[in-house]
Design an enzyme around this catalytic site. Structure first.
Site, PDB file in Angstrom:
ATOM      1  CD  GLU A 138      -2.958  -1.045   2.338  1.00 27.44           C
ATOM      2  OE1 GLU A 138      -2.861  -0.123   3.154  1.00 27.44           O
ATOM      3  OE2 GLU A 138      -3.887  -1.867   2.352  1.00 27.44           O
ATOM      4  CD  GLU A 195      -3.377  -5.866   4.195  1.00 27.00           C
ATOM      5  OE1 GLU A 195      -4.179  -5.009   4.624  1.00 27.00           O
ATOM      6  OE2 GLU A 195      -2.147  -5.716   4.195  1.00 27.00           O
TER       7      GLU A 195
END
Ligand code: FCB
Length: 486
Positions: A197, A391
């Protein structure tokens, strides 16, 4: 695009829990899309180093930007920090046993840079590397594939002191570090993610000040984003050159950006949010260029992406897998509550509009349909690279019984709906090859500290006792069913 973007301290108000029980029940008796997932689908859980390890000063580890940030008054809820966290550093074999009991085939974890290369440069720290060495062997011994993320936000503080990610040199430091870890684990670890991320590292860390290192400067955030991508590309090239057959990629967090209404102003706000949240990473990675509209939006803010000759070719080095982290959707508006499209300073209005949707304890909207849309869109706009959901999960206000067991039906509902969303995206052609629940354990949820629990296994932080929640049992049973194991 504001994962973690709400204030770290909450006012105690909670939106309704996100259980769509009616929807779940109505689908009973019909074929469940989850059962269309193929036997070879990859199943796992994910964690990250700073969120679970603790042992921050052991075996030569030096401070990361998160160690520093946690000790800034007011930065993290309750003054929480990762000094002990889930004490995973000392309880690793027990935690691997939990993963094995769930029947998972893959475990995604991250390596703490300041543990294996203290200070962020120079030789490896053998004692730090030894921990990951043992972890990898423990996993392989139990038939679980290790999936390494090289960077999940714990930059060595010394590199921050030298300028951090807005400083171009950090990209080169990252490539050196990546090669060093690969040299130690690459004989056994076949799947590698460079960054987790980069949006969060860059924007929450440097532009909005909500994550470490807590800077608030859009220009610094954008420079950080570019240097993170450059670091990814350089590391990708180094790992490829090292020769072993590997599966290599990057993980991006993506929220879908819907226009709040069909008005041109709202559509433009959604475009801008998608640009700065998603396409500013996807386009250079897959197409070797930054999106023109994002470059123009930034220019209007006086910000330029610090691209140098050759950078985009490095950044777009081919990858084998795109990691997708998805948690929520958002609606954007370009009109304020008074109906104006411009701020007083002439800038366009950009705001997130609250929709009447169920939410998690993070106050994140539960929109599984958007997950399907996102995956189908990624497949359409950035084809050719398989995706894995690295995720997905939810925090809810867990209520343990006297034995520490949590009957987390809300989390089971969230995971069920999102797995269905993945299966539907596959049915629509999206090449999704695996799914990892976030997270194995309740853990240090960044600026929210230990208040927000994402685990499918409960952690009692006083005793460090682990108790699988109902969601863990559900996950194990679902995987068995899909694999046809019973
Ligand atoms: C993601 C992060 C992960 C965790 C979840 C809830 O953005 O990658 O570390 O905090 O959100």
């Amino acid at each position: 695009m504001d994962t973690h973007l709400t204030s770290p301290t909450t006012d105690g108000s909670r939106s309704p829990r996100g259980v769509r029980r009616a929807e779940l029940e109505s689908s009973q008796g019909q074929a469940d899309p989850i059962d269309t997932l193929p036997p070879a689908f990859r199943w796992g859980v994910a964690t990250s180093s700073y969120q679970i390890e603790g042992a921050v000063a052991e075996d030569g580890r030096t401070p990361s930007i998160w160690d520093t940030f946690c000790h800034v008054p007011g930065a993290v809820a309750n003054g929480d920090h990762g000094d002990v966290a889930c004490d995973h550093y000392h309880r690793m074999p027990q935690d691997v046993a939990l993963i094995a009991d769930l029947g998972l085939d893959t475990y995604r974890f991250s390596v703490a840079w300041p543990r294996v290369q203290p200070g962020g440069r120079g030789p490896a720290n053998p004692a730090g590397l030894a921990f990951y060495d043992r972890l990898v062997d423990e996993l392989l011994g139990r038939g679980i594939d290790p999936w390494v993320t090289l960077y999940h936000w714990d930059l060595p503080q010394e590199l921050e002191d030298a300028g951090g990610w807005p400083n171009r040199d950090t990209a080169h430091r990252f490539a050196d570090y990546a090669e060093l870890v690969f040299g130690a684990l690459g004989d056994r670890v076949k799947t590698w993610t460079t960054l987790n991320e980069p949006w969060c590292s860059a924007m929450l860390g440097y532009a909005y000040g909500l994550h470490a290192p807590g800077r608030r400067d859009l220009g610094a955030g954008i420079a950080a984003a570019h240097h993170l991508l450059l670091g990814h590309g350089l590391a990708t090239q180094r790992l490829r050159a090292a020769g072993s057959p590997i599966e290599l990629g990057i993980t991006l967090n993506m929220a879908t950006a819907d226009p709040a209404t069909d008005s041109p102003a709202d559509r433009d706000a959604a475009r801008a949010a998608d640009g700065l949240g998603n396409r500013i990473y996807l386009d250079p990675l897959f197409h070797g260029r930054y999106p023109e509209d994002v470059v123009a939006d930034l220019a209007a803010e006086g910000v330029r992406i610090p691209v140098e000759d050759g950078d985009l070719a490095v950044i777009s080095s081919p990858i084998d897998v795109l990691g997708v982290n998805y948690y929520f959707g958002q609606a954007h508006s370009g009109v304020d509550e008074q109906g104006r499209e411009r701020e007083d300073d002439g800038r366009p209005v950009r705001r997130v509009v609250r929709r009447d949707l169920p939410r998690t304890a993070m106050d994140w909207e539960i929109v599984p349909e958007s997950f399907t849309e996102l995956l189908v869109r990624l497949h359409r706009d950035y084809p050719g690279v398989p995706m894995v959901i690295t995720e997905n999960g939810a925090a809810f206000d867990d209520k343990p019984d006297a034995d520490g067991f949590v009957a987390d039906d809300d989390r089971v509902a969230y995971l069920t709906e999102h797995l269905r969303a993945v299966a539907r995206a596959r049915q629509a052609g999206a090449d999704v090859r695996g799914y990892f629940a976030w997270s194995l354990l309740d853990n240090f949820e960044w600026a929210y500290g230990y208040d927000k629990r994402f685990g499918i296994v409960r952690v009692d932080y006083d005793t460090q006792r682990r108790t699988p929640k109902r969601s863990a049992h559900w996950y194990r049973d679902t995987i068995r069913r899909v694999r046809g194991e019973r």
